[in-house]
Design an enzyme around this catalytic site. Structure first.
Site, short mmCIF file in Angstrom:
data_model
loop_
_atom_site.label_atom_id
_atom_site.label_comp_id
_atom_site.label_asym_id
_atom_site.label_seq_id
_atom_site.Cartn_x
_atom_site.Cartn_y
_atom_site.Cartn_z
N LYS A 22 25.01 4.61 44.75
CA LYS A 22 23.65 5.19 44.76
C LYS A 22 22.97 4.96 43.41
O LYS A 22 21.82 4.55 43.34
CB LYS A 22 23.76 6.69 45.05
CG LYS A 22 22.54 7.49 44.64
CD LYS A 22 22.70 8.96 44.89
CE LYS A 22 23.29 9.75 43.74
NZ LYS A 22 22.40 9.93 42.57
N ASN A 23 23.72 5.18 42.32
CA ASN A 23 23.10 5.10 41.00
C ASN A 23 22.81 3.67 40.57
O ASN A 23 22.09 3.43 39.60
CB ASN A 23 23.99 5.78 39.95
CG ASN A 23 23.92 7.30 40.08
OD1 ASN A 23 23.15 7.81 40.88
ND2 ASN A 23 24.72 8.00 39.29
N CYS A 118 16.20 20.66 35.93
CA CYS A 118 17.09 20.53 37.08
C CYS A 118 18.29 21.40 36.78
O CYS A 118 18.52 21.76 35.62
CB CYS A 118 17.40 19.05 37.30
SG CYS A 118 19.06 18.53 37.16
N ARG A 123 17.09 18.04 31.09
CA ARG A 123 16.89 16.62 31.42
C ARG A 123 15.47 16.11 31.13
O ARG A 123 14.72 15.76 32.05
CB ARG A 123 17.26 16.37 32.88
CG ARG A 123 18.70 16.71 33.16
CD ARG A 123 19.11 16.37 34.55
NE ARG A 123 19.50 14.98 34.70
CZ ARG A 123 19.99 14.48 35.82
NH1 ARG A 123 20.12 15.22 36.87
NH2 ARG A 123 20.33 13.20 35.88
N ASP A 306 29.90 12.73 35.99
CA ASP A 306 29.78 12.84 37.45
C ASP A 306 31.12 13.03 38.15
O ASP A 306 31.16 13.19 39.37
CB ASP A 306 29.06 11.60 38.01
CG ASP A 306 27.56 11.64 37.77
OD1 ASP A 306 27.08 12.66 37.26
OD2 ASP A 306 26.88 10.66 38.09
N ARG A 398 22.24 14.18 49.44
CA ARG A 398 21.50 13.33 48.50
C ARG A 398 22.36 12.15 48.03
O ARG A 398 21.82 11.11 47.66
CB ARG A 398 21.10 14.14 47.26
CG ARG A 398 19.93 15.08 47.49
CD ARG A 398 19.48 15.66 46.17
NE ARG A 398 19.50 14.63 45.15
CZ ARG A 398 19.85 14.80 43.88
NH1 ARG A 398 20.21 15.99 43.45
NH2 ARG A 398 19.84 13.80 43.03
C1 UD1 Z 1 22.28 9.19 35.24
C2 UD1 Z 1 22.90 9.36 36.62
C3 UD1 Z 1 23.60 10.70 36.74
C4 UD1 Z 1 24.60 10.87 35.59
C5 UD1 Z 1 23.93 10.62 34.24
C6 UD1 Z 1 24.92 10.62 33.07
C7 UD1 Z 1 21.41 8.08 38.03
C8 UD1 Z 1 20.39 8.06 39.10
N1 UD1 Z 1 21.84 9.27 37.60
O1 UD1 Z 1 21.28 10.22 35.11
O2 UD1 Z 1 24.28 10.76 37.99
O3 UD1 Z 1 25.10 12.19 35.60
O4 UD1 Z 1 23.29 9.32 34.25
O5 UD1 Z 1 25.92 9.68 33.29
O6 UD1 Z 1 21.87 7.03 37.60
N2 UD1 Z 1 18.22 12.75 27.94
C9 UD1 Z 1 17.27 13.09 27.02
N3 UD1 Z 1 16.05 12.45 27.08
C10 UD1 Z 1 15.77 11.51 28.01
C11 UD1 Z 1 16.77 11.16 28.95
C12 UD1 Z 1 17.98 11.80 28.88
O7 UD1 Z 1 17.48 13.94 26.15
O8 UD1 Z 1 14.65 10.97 28.02
C13 UD1 Z 1 19.54 13.42 27.89
C14 UD1 Z 1 19.88 14.17 29.18
O9 UD1 Z 1 19.32 15.46 29.20
C15 UD1 Z 1 21.39 14.19 29.13
C16 UD1 Z 1 21.73 12.85 28.47
O10 UD1 Z 1 20.54 12.43 27.80
O11 UD1 Z 1 21.84 15.23 28.33
C17 UD1 Z 1 22.16 11.76 29.41
O12 UD1 Z 1 21.23 11.66 30.49
P1 UD1 Z 1 20.92 10.26 31.20
O13 UD1 Z 1 21.98 9.28 30.82
O14 UD1 Z 1 19.52 9.89 30.93
O15 UD1 Z 1 21.07 10.65 32.72
P2 UD1 Z 1 20.21 10.12 33.93
O16 UD1 Z 1 19.83 8.72 33.71
O17 UD1 Z 1 19.16 11.12 34.25
#
Ligand code: UD1
Length: 417
Positions: A22-23, A118, A123, A306, A398
């Protein structure tokens, strides 16, 4: 609202086909905005994917989904599209924000709803916006929306992410593909799903190179009819591996790429899990004498956040004290109070969970709180005495394709009501 009823302590046996990731599929679907005719195979039929397809349709792309073949054809022949990702779609699935980069790159402007908080943490999307600004985008936040524009087009740039983010790396790559000149991005996420996105873009003709956490992208002309097969879902694979170790006489997981979870396999083996790893399958057996272990979640190649909730269930069956430090999300232990209601002995201090095992789990009525927490409750229910009722299972739909069907085929007693 639908619920799952699970009668525990039934020994599983049989085969499970692991779905596409999915990711990986979500950013690749967002990338189809950049192309005119794309076929994606091995697409998992889960609600997040259907939401992303709805979003592409809202924007003005056309798609044909073959549920039988798990494939989708996406066509974008529009010079002008509706460069908007509305709140109603982004609020149910944060990955909706991934259309920001490609819309901005191809159509020079985009209006995308802020995803908001969330359950597992705040996030934010600051890192996504940081990268787009470096590429020359003007960004304004108003009325809950991100307004991004680059009237003269994006420009290649050299920058380093202050911290690692999977989504921000994907958005940055998708924008840089059409930014003038060369872009060099450092401190990128290097998850296998990002590698899949890069391989997809290479098929489109994008010149892109990776070295450690550095990614170099050169603007490329990229309109080609291509087909791409999504990699296997390493998190679904890890989930069923743990399930097999807990409760299967023999579970054969098929259509898998074991090299995607080499480290996790090593950790499970260290814990005493018995398995046979083939080229494209893994067989796993219920394992006695599970050993305790300490784990910390980290960006890839670290242990995935995850899989944290799922491995915690195995730790409840290990002898002695196990620890998990959650280093990615600030609030990702919401399954713990539910597991405690089932009899698990777990304490949380700061961002570390202390799991005392082995312990006997009882069926109970519990509530699913996010995708991975929900599946951990399913795993707990499979080993618990008597019946567990899991509420709010829309989270599971989901991200897990045919979860009950796959488990029921292997003799689990699960009913959706
Ligand atoms: C993706 C995955 C999710 C997984 C996560 C971490 C998808 C669709 N989802 O989520 O299943 O749990 O990676 O492996 O691929 N952060 C910030 N600012 C930002 C973006 C992120 O501070 O602009 C922080 C987040 O709050 C979190 C960390 O960075 O603490 C990592 O998040 P991120 O790697 O961005 O996760 P997602 O891409 O949302």
């Amino acid at each position: 609202m639908q619920k799952l009823l699970i009668d525990g302590k039934k020994i599983l046996s049989g085969n499970i086909n692991i779905s596409g990731s999915k990711n990986s599929a979500l950013p690749i679907l967002a990338a189809t905005i950049l192309n005119n005719h794309t076929t994606i195979k091995n697409i998992p039929l889960v609600n997040d994917i259907l939401t992303m397809l709805n979003l592409l349709k809202f924007i003005g792309l056309k798609y044909k989904l073959s549920k039988k073949k798990n494939s989708v054809e996406v066509i974008n022949r529009n010079k002008n599209v509706n460069t908007v990702a509305p709140y109603k779609l982004v609020k149910t699935m944060r990955a909706g924000v991934l259309v920001l980069g490609p819309l901005l790159a191809k159509y020079k402007s985009a209006k995308v709803s802020l995803p908001g908080g969330c359950a597992i943490g705040t996030r934010p999307v600051d890192l996504h916006l940081f990268a787009l600004k470096k590429l020359g985008a003007k960004i304004k936040i108003k009325n809950g929306y991100i307004f991004a524009s680059a009237t003269k087009g994006l420009k290649g740039a050299k920058f380093k992410f202050p911290s690692i983010s999977v989504g921000a790396t994907e958005n940055a790559i998708l924008a840089a593909v059409q930014a003038k000149g060369i872009t060099v991005i450092d401190n990128c996420a290097i998850e296998p799903e990002i590698n899949d996105l890069i391989n997809f873009l290479k098929k489109l003709g994008v010149k892109i190179k990776t070295k450690g956490r550095k990614i170099t992208i050169q603007r490329s002309v990229i309109e080609k009819k291509i087909s791409h097969k999504i990699i296997c879902d390493r998190i679904e694979l890890g989930t069923y591996l743990i399930g097999g170790a807990l409760v299967a006489k023999k579970l054969k997981l098929k259509n898998v790429e074991p090299n995607l979870i080499k480290k996790e396999i090593d950790i499970l083996k260290k814990m005493g899990v018995k398995m046979k790893v083939g080229k494209n399958f893994i067989e796993v057996y219920k394992s006695k004498n599970i050993k305790n272990i300490n784990i910390e979640t980290n960006p890839y190649p670290g242990f995935p956040t995850d899989l944290q909730a799922q491995i915690m269930i195995l730790m409840t069956q290990a002898k002695g004290l196990s620890k998990i430090k959650e280093s990615i999300f600030e609030n990702r232990f919401m399954h713990v109070p539910e597991l405690k209601r089932m009899g698990a002995k777990i304490e949380i201090r700061n961002n570390t969970a202390y799991i005392f095992g082995p312990c006997f789990l009882n069926g109970a009525e519990v509530m699913a709180t996010d995708l991975r927490a929900s599946v951990s409750l399913v795993l707990a229910a499979l080993i618990a005495d008597k019946r567990t009722k899991i509420n709010r299972i829309y989270h599971l739909d989901r991200g897990y394709e045919d979860l009950e069907k796959k488990l029921v085929k292997c003799r689990a007693r699960i009913k959706r009501v």
